[in-house]
Scaffold this active site. Structure first.
Site, PDB file in Angstrom:
ATOM      1  N   HIS A 107       0.814  -1.216   0.000  1.00 31.92           N
ATOM      2  CA  HIS A 107       0.000   0.000   0.000  1.00 31.92           C
ATOM      3  C   HIS A 107       0.845   1.263   0.000  1.00 31.92           C
ATOM      4  O   HIS A 107       0.353   2.337   0.343  1.00 31.92           O
ATOM      5  CB  HIS A 107      -0.958  -0.003   1.202  1.00 31.92           C
ATOM      6  CG  HIS A 107      -1.982  -1.091   1.119  1.00 31.92           C
ATOM      7  ND1 HIS A 107      -2.809  -1.447   2.162  1.00 31.92           N
ATOM      8  CD2 HIS A 107      -2.308  -1.935   0.120  1.00 31.92           C
ATOM      9  CE1 HIS A 107      -3.604  -2.443   1.787  1.00 31.92           C
ATOM     10  NE2 HIS A 107      -3.310  -2.766   0.557  1.00 31.92           N
ATOM     11  N   SER A 159      -6.980  -7.492   9.618  1.00 28.86           N
ATOM     12  CA  SER A 159      -8.398  -7.895   9.681  1.00 28.86           C
ATOM     13  C   SER A 159      -8.748  -8.759   8.475  1.00 28.86           C
ATOM     14  O   SER A 159      -9.839  -9.283   8.372  1.00 28.86           O
ATOM     15  CB  SER A 159      -9.292  -6.647   9.717  1.00 28.86           C
ATOM     16  OG  SER A 159      -9.024  -5.841   8.566  1.00 28.86           O
ATOM     17  N   ALA A 166       0.761  -9.505  18.478  1.00 31.54           N
ATOM     18  CA  ALA A 166       1.973  -9.892  17.733  1.00 31.54           C
ATOM     19  C   ALA A 166       3.232  -9.578  18.531  1.00 31.54           C
ATOM     20  O   ALA A 166       4.206 -10.336  18.506  1.00 31.54           O
ATOM     21  CB  ALA A 166       1.998  -9.132  16.407  1.00 31.54           C
TER      22      ALA A 166
HETATM   23  N1  APR Z   1      -1.185  -7.689  17.496  1.00 32.25           N
HETATM   24  C1  APR Z   1      -1.772  -8.320  16.443  1.00 32.25           C
HETATM   25  N2  APR Z   1      -2.929  -7.913  15.885  1.00 32.25           N
HETATM   26  C2  APR Z   1      -3.521  -6.836  16.424  1.00 32.25           C
HETATM   27  C3  APR Z   1      -2.985  -6.122  17.519  1.00 32.25           C
HETATM   28  C4  APR Z   1      -1.757  -6.592  18.050  1.00 32.25           C
HETATM   29  N3  APR Z   1      -1.167  -5.979  19.099  1.00 32.25           N
HETATM   30  N4  APR Z   1      -3.822  -5.081  17.809  1.00 32.25           N
HETATM   31  C5  APR Z   1      -4.832  -5.150  16.915  1.00 32.25           C
HETATM   32  N5  APR Z   1      -4.669  -6.192  16.105  1.00 32.25           N
HETATM   33  C6  APR Z   1      -5.483  -6.638  14.980  1.00 32.25           C
HETATM   34  C7  APR Z   1      -6.939  -6.292  15.068  1.00 32.25           C
HETATM   35  O1  APR Z   1      -7.636  -7.310  15.773  1.00 32.25           O
HETATM   36  C8  APR Z   1      -7.342  -6.260  13.592  1.00 32.25           C
HETATM   37  O2  APR Z   1      -7.751  -7.548  13.159  1.00 32.25           O
HETATM   38  O3  APR Z   1      -5.003  -5.953  13.848  1.00 32.25           O
HETATM   39  C9  APR Z   1      -6.047  -5.891  12.877  1.00 32.25           C
HETATM   40  C10 APR Z   1      -6.060  -4.500  12.292  1.00 32.25           C
HETATM   41  O4  APR Z   1      -7.035  -4.485  11.278  1.00 32.25           O
HETATM   42  P1  APR Z   1      -7.219  -3.152  10.404  1.00 32.25           P
HETATM   43  O5  APR Z   1      -7.284  -1.991  11.321  1.00 32.25           O
HETATM   44  O6  APR Z   1      -8.342  -3.436   9.468  1.00 32.25           O
HETATM   45  O7  APR Z   1      -5.861  -3.010   9.611  1.00 32.25           O
HETATM   46  P2  APR Z   1      -5.419  -3.757   8.288  1.00 32.25           P
HETATM   47  O8  APR Z   1      -5.879  -5.174   8.287  1.00 32.25           O
HETATM   48  O9  APR Z   1      -3.965  -3.518   8.160  1.00 32.25           O
HETATM   49  O10 APR Z   1      -6.199  -2.924   7.154  1.00 32.25           O
HETATM   50  C11 APR Z   1      -5.885  -3.225   5.817  1.00 32.25           C
HETATM   51  O11 APR Z   1      -7.162  -1.297   5.105  1.00 32.25           O
HETATM   52  O12 APR Z   1      -7.731   0.914   5.405  1.00 32.25           O
HETATM   53  C12 APR Z   1      -6.956   0.040   4.664  1.00 32.25           C
HETATM   54  O13 APR Z   1      -4.959   0.586   3.572  1.00 32.25           O
HETATM   55  C13 APR Z   1      -5.501   0.370   4.847  1.00 32.25           C
HETATM   56  O14 APR Z   1      -3.624  -1.150   4.908  1.00 32.25           O
HETATM   57  C14 APR Z   1      -4.913  -0.901   5.454  1.00 32.25           C
HETATM   58  C15 APR Z   1      -5.913  -1.957   5.007  1.00 32.25           C
END
Ligand code: APR
Length: 257
Positions: free
Chosen positions: A126, A196, A238
């Protein structure tokens, strides 16, 4: 079916055995990996998309409509990111790159923290919030972005300068996506960490890996759409699980297993 966890490591012997003998391992990281560094995630209770509307801030239409507002938001995120440091999850992935013969790190994160931690093989699906490019001709822009006032223009074509990140509705950098798909298809083990698993095309990579015979591992304190198809689910943060996983692997290797 998730493996039976060993009490002393908290991981299944299957996972440890497969990881310590694996030649090719791929990790796909999301915002959850940077949460412990203080970088807000996008979804979940304090997620950015609960406070801001991505259509207003992270799309070409939004930028064309109000480039100043979009820059204000990215400058805010950039300042926040420049204050934070990689956390134990990032450093554990640097260690994993040292341990595994063929390791690839695919990240959805734009916060540059994997590179800052020392990961070499990073596929930025991204983009990267610390880089800028021209909206019109795509050329990288090295100049300063002013906090206020007139927005910088491309010295080559006069186009507006934008952050070098992928916005909603945009295609991902072709080379990065092709490389990510290639390494995912060849992975013996695929680790989906802190994501997610809802945003395409990144969300398809774990299924591509599993479809090609990889052991699919999820590391996430919450359930995701991936949880039911993962072979191993590590329901932890993580920054907790990864350092312990590296220690368990180092112990196994020390025993010559
Ligand atoms: N360790 C592991 N996972 C974690 C932690 C942690 N300490 N804290 C939160 N999470 C998890 C949450 O449970 C969630 O499932 O990280 C995930 C974050 O999800 P999102 O906020 O949706 O982020 P991401 O999956 O990276 O989103 C993908 O969406 O908005 C777009 O471009 C943006 O790259 C991003 C993409």
């Amino acid at each position: 079916m998730p493996g039976q966890n060993e009490p002393e490591t908290g991981f299944s012997s299957r996972l440890l055995e497969r990881l310590s003998n694996a030649y090719s391992v791929v990790a796909l990281t999301g915002a959850g990996v940077s949460a412990a560094s203080g970088v807000p995630t996008f979804r979940g209770k304090d997620g950015l998309w609960n406070k801001f509307d991505p259509r207003e801030l992270a799309s070409v239409e939004a930028f064309m409509k109000n480039p100043e507002l979009v820059w204000e938001w990215y400058n805010w995120r950039r300042q926040l990111i420049q204050k934070v440091k990689p956390n134990l999850a990032h450093y554990a992935l640097v260690d994993l790159e040292r341990i595994v013969p063929e390791f690839h790190l695919i990240t959805q994160n734009v916060d540059n923290l994997h590179r800052l931690a020392g990961s070499k093989n990073v596929i930025e699906l991204h983009g990267n919030i610390l880089r800028n490019r021209c909206l019109a001709c795509n050329k990288p822009f090295q100049g300063e972005i002013p906090e206020k006032g007139a927005l910088p223009r491309c010295p080559h074509c006069g186009g507006l300068i934008r952050p070098d990140v992928v916005w909603f509705g945009e295609v991902l950098p072709v080379e990065a996506l092709e490389k990510a798909q290639e390494v995912a298809a060849e992975a013996e083990i695929f680790l989906a960490i802190g994501t997610s698993a809802t945003v395409e095309p990144a969300a398809s990579l774990p299924y591509l890996a599993k479809g090609n015979g990889a052991l699919l591992v999820e590391i996430n304190p919450e359930e995701t759409p991936l949880s039911s198809v993962a072979d191993e689910v590590i329901r932890e943060a993580a920054d907790q699980a990864l350092p312990r996983l590296i220690m368990a692997l180092d112990r196994l290797r020390a025993k010559g297993m």
